[in-house]
Design a protein around this motif. Structure first.
Motif, PDB file in Angstrom:
ATOM      1  N   UNK A 216       0.845  -1.200   0.000  1.00 40.01           N
ATOM      2  CA  UNK A 216       0.000   0.000   0.000  1.00 40.01           C
ATOM      3  C   UNK A 216       0.879   1.248   0.000  1.00 40.01           C
ATOM      4  N   UNK A 217       1.879   1.261   0.851  1.00 41.32           N
ATOM      5  CA  UNK A 217       2.797   2.406   0.897  1.00 41.32           C
ATOM      6  C   UNK A 217       3.472   2.601  -0.464  1.00 41.32           C
ATOM      7  N   UNK A 218       4.020   1.522  -1.013  1.00 39.79           N
ATOM      8  CA  UNK A 218       4.737   1.631  -2.290  1.00 39.79           C
ATOM      9  C   UNK A 218       3.824   2.038  -3.436  1.00 39.79           C
ATOM     10  N   UNK A 219       2.592   1.548  -3.431  1.00 38.18           N
ATOM     11  CA  UNK A 219       1.642   1.919  -4.479  1.00 38.18           C
ATOM     12  C   UNK A 219       1.380   3.419  -4.448  1.00 38.18           C
ATOM     13  N   UNK A 220       1.123   3.953  -3.260  1.00 37.20           N
ATOM     14  CA  UNK A 220       0.857   5.392  -3.133  1.00 37.20           C
ATOM     15  C   UNK A 220       2.126   6.189  -3.448  1.00 37.20           C
ATOM     16  N   UNK A 221       3.248   5.753  -2.913  1.00 40.35           N
ATOM     17  CA  UNK A 221       4.520   6.448  -3.139  1.00 40.35           C
ATOM     18  C   UNK A 221       4.792   6.609  -4.634  1.00 40.35           C
ATOM     19  N   UNK A 222       4.699   5.510  -5.384  1.00 37.37           N
ATOM     20  CA  UNK A 222       5.031   5.579  -6.809  1.00 37.37           C
ATOM     21  C   UNK A 222       3.956   6.299  -7.621  1.00 37.37           C
TER      22      UNK A 222
ATOM     23  N   UNK B 256       8.815  14.542  -6.232  1.00 35.60           N
ATOM     24  CA  UNK B 256      10.107  13.862  -6.162  1.00 35.60           C
ATOM     25  C   UNK B 256       9.975  12.748  -5.122  1.00 35.60           C
ATOM     26  N   UNK B 257      10.872  11.772  -5.131  1.00 38.76           N
ATOM     27  CA  UNK B 257      10.802  10.740  -4.090  1.00 38.76           C
ATOM     28  C   UNK B 257      10.847  11.313  -2.674  1.00 38.76           C
ATOM     29  N   UNK B 258      11.650  12.329  -2.454  1.00 36.02           N
ATOM     30  CA  UNK B 258      11.733  12.938  -1.123  1.00 36.02           C
ATOM     31  C   UNK B 258      10.399  13.603  -0.763  1.00 36.02           C
ATOM     32  N   UNK B 259       9.788  14.297  -1.721  1.00 40.45           N
ATOM     33  CA  UNK B 259       8.493  14.937  -1.466  1.00 40.45           C
ATOM     34  C   UNK B 259       7.408  13.891  -1.186  1.00 40.45           C
ATOM     35  N   UNK B 260       7.424  12.803  -1.946  1.00 41.04           N
ATOM     36  CA  UNK B 260       6.430  11.744  -1.740  1.00 41.04           C
ATOM     37  C   UNK B 260       6.608  11.109  -0.365  1.00 41.04           C
ATOM     38  N   UNK B 261       7.841  10.880   0.020  1.00 36.33           N
ATOM     39  CA  UNK B 261       8.113  10.304   1.336  1.00 36.33           C
ATOM     40  C   UNK B 261       7.624  11.236   2.438  1.00 36.33           C
ATOM     41  N   UNK B 262       7.875  12.516   2.279  1.00 30.76           N
ATOM     42  CA  UNK B 262       7.440  13.502   3.273  1.00 30.76           C
ATOM     43  C   UNK B 262       5.910  13.566   3.328  1.00 30.76           C
ATOM     44  N   UNK B 263       5.273  13.502   2.164  1.00 34.69           N
ATOM     45  CA  UNK B 263       3.803  13.549   2.108  1.00 34.69           C
ATOM     46  C   UNK B 263       3.189  12.347   2.835  1.00 34.69           C
ATOM     47  N   UNK B 264       3.853  11.207   2.774  1.00 34.11           N
ATOM     48  CA  UNK B 264       3.308   9.998   3.375  1.00 34.11           C
ATOM     49  C   UNK B 264       3.696   9.816   4.842  1.00 34.11           C
ATOM     50  N   UNK B 265       4.632  10.622   5.310  1.00 34.46           N
ATOM     51  CA  UNK B 265       5.074  10.487   6.705  1.00 34.46           C
ATOM     52  C   UNK B 265       3.882  10.653   7.653  1.00 34.46           C
ATOM     53  N   UNK B 266       3.707   9.671   8.521  1.00 37.94           N
ATOM     54  CA  UNK B 266       2.652   9.733   9.533  1.00 37.94           C
ATOM     55  C   UNK B 266       1.261   9.352   9.058  1.00 37.94           C
ATOM     56  N   UNK B 267       1.118   8.969   7.796  1.00 38.49           N
ATOM     57  CA  UNK B 267      -0.214   8.607   7.304  1.00 38.49           C
ATOM     58  C   UNK B 267      -0.573   7.193   7.726  1.00 38.49           C
ATOM     59  N   UNK B 268      -1.848   6.951   7.839  1.00 37.24           N
ATOM     60  CA  UNK B 268      -2.376   5.624   8.147  1.00 37.24           C
ATOM     61  C   UNK B 268      -2.913   5.007   6.862  1.00 37.24           C
ATOM     62  N   UNK B 269      -3.317   3.742   6.928  1.00 33.88           N
ATOM     63  CA  UNK B 269      -3.823   3.044   5.742  1.00 33.88           C
ATOM     64  C   UNK B 269      -4.995   3.801   5.115  1.00 33.88           C
TER      65      UNK B 269
ATOM     66  N   UNK C 114      -5.597   6.978   5.140  1.00 32.32           N
ATOM     67  CA  UNK C 114      -5.083   8.162   4.455  1.00 32.32           C
ATOM     68  C   UNK C 114      -4.505   7.783   3.091  1.00 32.32           C
ATOM     69  N   UNK C 115      -3.771   6.694   3.046  1.00 27.78           N
ATOM     70  CA  UNK C 115      -3.160   6.246   1.781  1.00 27.78           C
ATOM     71  C   UNK C 115      -4.242   5.838   0.792  1.00 27.78           C
ATOM     72  N   UNK C 116      -5.255   5.112   1.280  1.00 26.94           N
ATOM     73  CA  UNK C 116      -6.363   4.736   0.403  1.00 26.94           C
ATOM     74  C   UNK C 116      -7.069   5.976  -0.147  1.00 26.94           C
ATOM     75  N   UNK C 117      -7.227   6.982   0.681  1.00 24.80           N
ATOM     76  CA  UNK C 117      -7.887   8.218   0.243  1.00 24.80           C
ATOM     77  C   UNK C 117      -7.070   8.937  -0.824  1.00 24.80           C
ATOM     78  N   UNK C 118      -5.754   8.994  -0.649  1.00 22.32           N
ATOM     79  CA  UNK C 118      -4.884   9.621  -1.660  1.00 22.32           C
ATOM     80  C   UNK C 118      -5.031   8.878  -2.981  1.00 22.32           C
ATOM     81  N   UNK C 119      -4.957   7.549  -2.936  1.00 23.62           N
ATOM     82  CA  UNK C 119      -5.075   6.764  -4.170  1.00 23.62           C
ATOM     83  C   UNK C 119      -6.403   7.021  -4.863  1.00 23.62           C
ATOM     84  N   UNK C 120      -7.488   7.033  -4.072  1.00 23.32           N
ATOM     85  CA  UNK C 120      -8.805   7.177  -4.679  1.00 23.32           C
ATOM     86  C   UNK C 120      -9.077   8.604  -5.150  1.00 23.32           C
ATOM     87  N   UNK C 121      -8.827   9.580  -4.299  1.00 21.41           N
ATOM     88  CA  UNK C 121      -9.203  10.956  -4.636  1.00 21.41           C
ATOM     89  C   UNK C 121      -8.275  11.586  -5.674  1.00 21.41           C
TER      90      UNK C 121
END
Length: 166
Positions: free
Chosen positions: A53-59, A68-81, A83-90
């Protein structure tokens, strides 16, 4: 990764860009009970899900979101599952629950008995010519599965895995 592994394993060439040889981490562990084994394998499958799930959202953020990879990592810092599902969907119109099981659950390899029918030529003692007969043999082969092993359904469907005499 498949391409890299194929280059390394089958052509005997070193894959460019790799800092070290690729390897396989295999372990043999004896667990004190079947429940301990089921708990361990369930944890590994849950870990596979979390990492994928993390890798799917990251990429998606990097490849389609322009980060950038650094920006994506920072965006995902502290997110829960969730939150990641919401990013993927929205943001990318991806429902993670519709991704193939192979990615969400990983691959489980089991030994499974299969019946194999072969044709053999035999010559009976009192006959001149060979005769073809079909023979059924039971073989054991490795079968890859992409399924949920956390619940009871898998263990009920494949009880031989935990059988004492397997």
């Amino acid at each position: 990764m498949d391409r890299v592994m194929n280059i390394v394993l089958f052509s005997r060439r070193r894959a460019g860009g790799l800092k070290e040889e690729q390897g396989f981490d295999g372990r043999i562990v004896l667990y004190p009970s079947n429940q301990n084994l089921k708990d361990y394998l369930s944890w590994r499958q849950a870990d596979c899900h979390i990492n994928n799930l993390y890798n799917t959202v990251f990429w998606m953020l990097v490849q389609r979101g322009g980060l950038t990879p650094v920006q994506a990592q920072e965006r995902l810092r502290g997110t829960l599952a969730g939150d990641k599902n919401e990013i993927l969907f929205s943001e990318f119109n991806i429902n993670y629950n519709n991704e193939p099981l192979m990615y969400r659950k990983g691959t489980v390899l089991i030994w499974q008995k299969i019946n194999e029918v072969i044709t053999k030529k035999i010559k009976l003692p009192k006959e001149e010519e060979e005769k073809e007969v079909e023979v059924t043999r039971t073989k054991t082969k490795v079968v890859p599965l992409h399924c949920d092993i956390i619940g009871d359904q898998f263990w009920e469907e494949y009880p031989e895995i935990l059988a004492e005499d397997s």
